[in-house]
Design a protein around this motif. Structure first.
Motif, PDB file in Angstrom:
ATOM      1  N   GLU A  44       0.836  -1.193   0.000  1.00  0.00           N
ATOM      2  CA  GLU A  44       0.000   0.000   0.000  1.00  0.00           C
ATOM      3  C   GLU A  44       0.877   1.253   0.000  1.00  0.00           C
ATOM      4  O   GLU A  44       2.034   1.223   0.423  1.00  0.00           O
ATOM      5  CB  GLU A  44      -0.908  -0.004   1.227  1.00  0.00           C
ATOM      6  N   ARG A  45       0.277   2.340  -0.452  1.00  0.00           N
ATOM      7  CA  ARG A  45       0.972   3.624  -0.417  1.00  0.00           C
ATOM      8  C   ARG A  45       1.253   4.003   1.041  1.00  0.00           C
ATOM      9  O   ARG A  45       0.417   3.822   1.920  1.00  0.00           O
ATOM     10  CB  ARG A  45       0.108   4.688  -1.086  1.00  0.00           C
ATOM     11  N   GLU A  46       2.429   4.539   1.270  1.00  0.00           N
ATOM     12  CA  GLU A  46       2.897   4.835   2.625  1.00  0.00           C
ATOM     13  C   GLU A  46       3.295   6.296   2.737  1.00  0.00           C
ATOM     14  O   GLU A  46       4.002   6.831   1.865  1.00  0.00           O
ATOM     15  CB  GLU A  46       4.104   3.935   2.951  1.00  0.00           C
ATOM     16  N   PHE A  47       2.865   6.934   3.803  1.00  0.00           N
ATOM     17  CA  PHE A  47       3.290   8.311   4.074  1.00  0.00           C
ATOM     18  C   PHE A  47       4.763   8.316   4.451  1.00  0.00           C
ATOM     19  O   PHE A  47       5.200   7.528   5.306  1.00  0.00           O
ATOM     20  CB  PHE A  47       2.455   8.900   5.203  1.00  0.00           C
ATOM     21  N   VAL A  48       5.516   9.216   3.865  1.00  0.00           N
ATOM     22  CA  VAL A  48       6.945   9.333   4.151  1.00  0.00           C
ATOM     23  C   VAL A  48       7.240  10.584   4.976  1.00  0.00           C
ATOM     24  O   VAL A  48       7.856  10.510   6.035  1.00  0.00           O
ATOM     25  CB  VAL A  48       7.765   9.356   2.843  1.00  0.00           C
ATOM     26  N   ALA A  49       6.797  11.736   4.469  1.00  0.00           N
ATOM     27  CA  ALA A  49       7.105  12.986   5.159  1.00  0.00           C
ATOM     28  C   ALA A  49       6.139  14.071   4.695  1.00  0.00           C
ATOM     29  O   ALA A  49       5.599  14.006   3.599  1.00  0.00           O
ATOM     30  CB  ALA A  49       8.543  13.416   4.874  1.00  0.00           C
ATOM     31  N   GLY A  50       5.952  15.059   5.566  1.00  0.00           N
ATOM     32  CA  GLY A  50       5.092  16.176   5.225  1.00  0.00           C
ATOM     33  C   GLY A  50       5.643  17.464   5.799  1.00  0.00           C
ATOM     34  O   GLY A  50       6.344  17.456   6.815  1.00  0.00           O
ATOM     35  N   ASP A  63       7.287   6.582  10.601  1.00  0.00           N
ATOM     36  CA  ASP A  63       8.182   5.963  11.581  1.00  0.00           C
ATOM     37  C   ASP A  63       9.397   5.306  10.928  1.00  0.00           C
ATOM     38  O   ASP A  63      10.495   5.310  11.495  1.00  0.00           O
ATOM     39  CB  ASP A  63       7.419   4.919  12.397  1.00  0.00           C
ATOM     40  N   SER A  64       9.209   4.758   9.738  1.00  0.00           N
ATOM     41  CA  SER A  64      10.290   4.007   9.108  1.00  0.00           C
ATOM     42  C   SER A  64      11.403   4.894   8.572  1.00  0.00           C
ATOM     43  O   SER A  64      12.483   4.395   8.249  1.00  0.00           O
ATOM     44  CB  SER A  64       9.734   3.142   7.977  1.00  0.00           C
ATOM     45  N   VAL A  65      11.178   6.197   8.483  1.00  0.00           N
ATOM     46  CA  VAL A  65      12.190   7.083   7.903  1.00  0.00           C
ATOM     47  C   VAL A  65      12.685   8.141   8.885  1.00  0.00           C
ATOM     48  O   VAL A  65      13.598   8.910   8.557  1.00  0.00           O
ATOM     49  CB  VAL A  65      11.673   7.777   6.629  1.00  0.00           C
ATOM     50  N   LYS A  66      12.101   8.195  10.058  1.00  0.00           N
ATOM     51  CA  LYS A  66      12.520   9.204  11.041  1.00  0.00           C
ATOM     52  C   LYS A  66      14.002   9.092  11.335  1.00  0.00           C
ATOM     53  O   LYS A  66      14.536   8.006  11.544  1.00  0.00           O
ATOM     54  CB  LYS A  66      11.722   9.025  12.342  1.00  0.00           C
ATOM     55  N   THR A 107      -0.963  12.770   7.065  1.00  0.00           N
ATOM     56  CA  THR A 107      -0.433  11.445   6.742  1.00  0.00           C
ATOM     57  C   THR A 107      -1.365  10.671   5.815  1.00  0.00           C
ATOM     58  O   THR A 107      -1.012   9.582   5.373  1.00  0.00           O
ATOM     59  CB  THR A 107      -0.213  10.626   8.019  1.00  0.00           C
ATOM     60  N   TYR A 108      -2.531  11.228   5.516  1.00  0.00           N
ATOM     61  CA  TYR A 108      -3.521  10.545   4.695  1.00  0.00           C
ATOM     62  C   TYR A 108      -3.478  11.068   3.259  1.00  0.00           C
ATOM     63  O   TYR A 108      -3.648  12.258   3.011  1.00  0.00           O
ATOM     64  CB  TYR A 108      -4.924  10.733   5.260  1.00  0.00           C
TER      65      TYR A 108
END
Length: 125
Positions: A44-50, A63-66, A107-108
């Motif tokens: 699924e599409r995942e939020f990375v950063a905003g 969380d996976s890129v923090k 994040t959506y």
């Protein structure tokens, strides 16, 4: 019309870095929150950063890129950036930038009004 054009993707070894750019046109960039999302095959599409526009320096990360990725924006250039350090094979995906007519990022994906076509990032082990 509104256009978001990503660039900067490519093939990199694990541990390496890339900087993605998202050039926006056809909108008042300084009044849009910007986001980066990614989608790997079969996932699924995942939020990375905003990054927001209403409060300077207001950013959020998945969380996976923090601690490894940094989002920024240059309103004078109508461009958003995603600096990616310490890349891992699991970061391999198509990365999309998106613009939301909102003061703060979300994040959506449904909260975003415009999307780019995506740029491929492949991290080899």
């Amino acid at each position: 019309q509104v256009q978001l054009v990503e660039s900067g993707g490519g093939l990199v070894q694990a541990g390496g870095s890339l900087r993605l750019s998202c050039a926006a046109s056809g909108l008042t960039f300084s009044t849009y929150a910007m986001g980066w999302f990614r989608q790997a095959p079969g996932k699924e599409r995942e939020f990375v950063a905003g990054i927001s526009w209403f409060t300077v320096g207001s950013t959020s990360y998945g969380d996976s890129v923090k601690g490894r990725f940094t989002i920024s924006r240059d309103n004078a250039k109508n461009t958003a950036y995603l600096r990616m350090n310490s890349l891992k094979p699991e970061d391999t995906a198509v990365y999309y930038c998106a613009a939301a007519r909102k003061p703060y990022s979300s994040t959506y994906g449904a909260d975003y009004d415009y999307w780019g076509q995506g740029t491929q990032v492949t991290v080899s082990s």
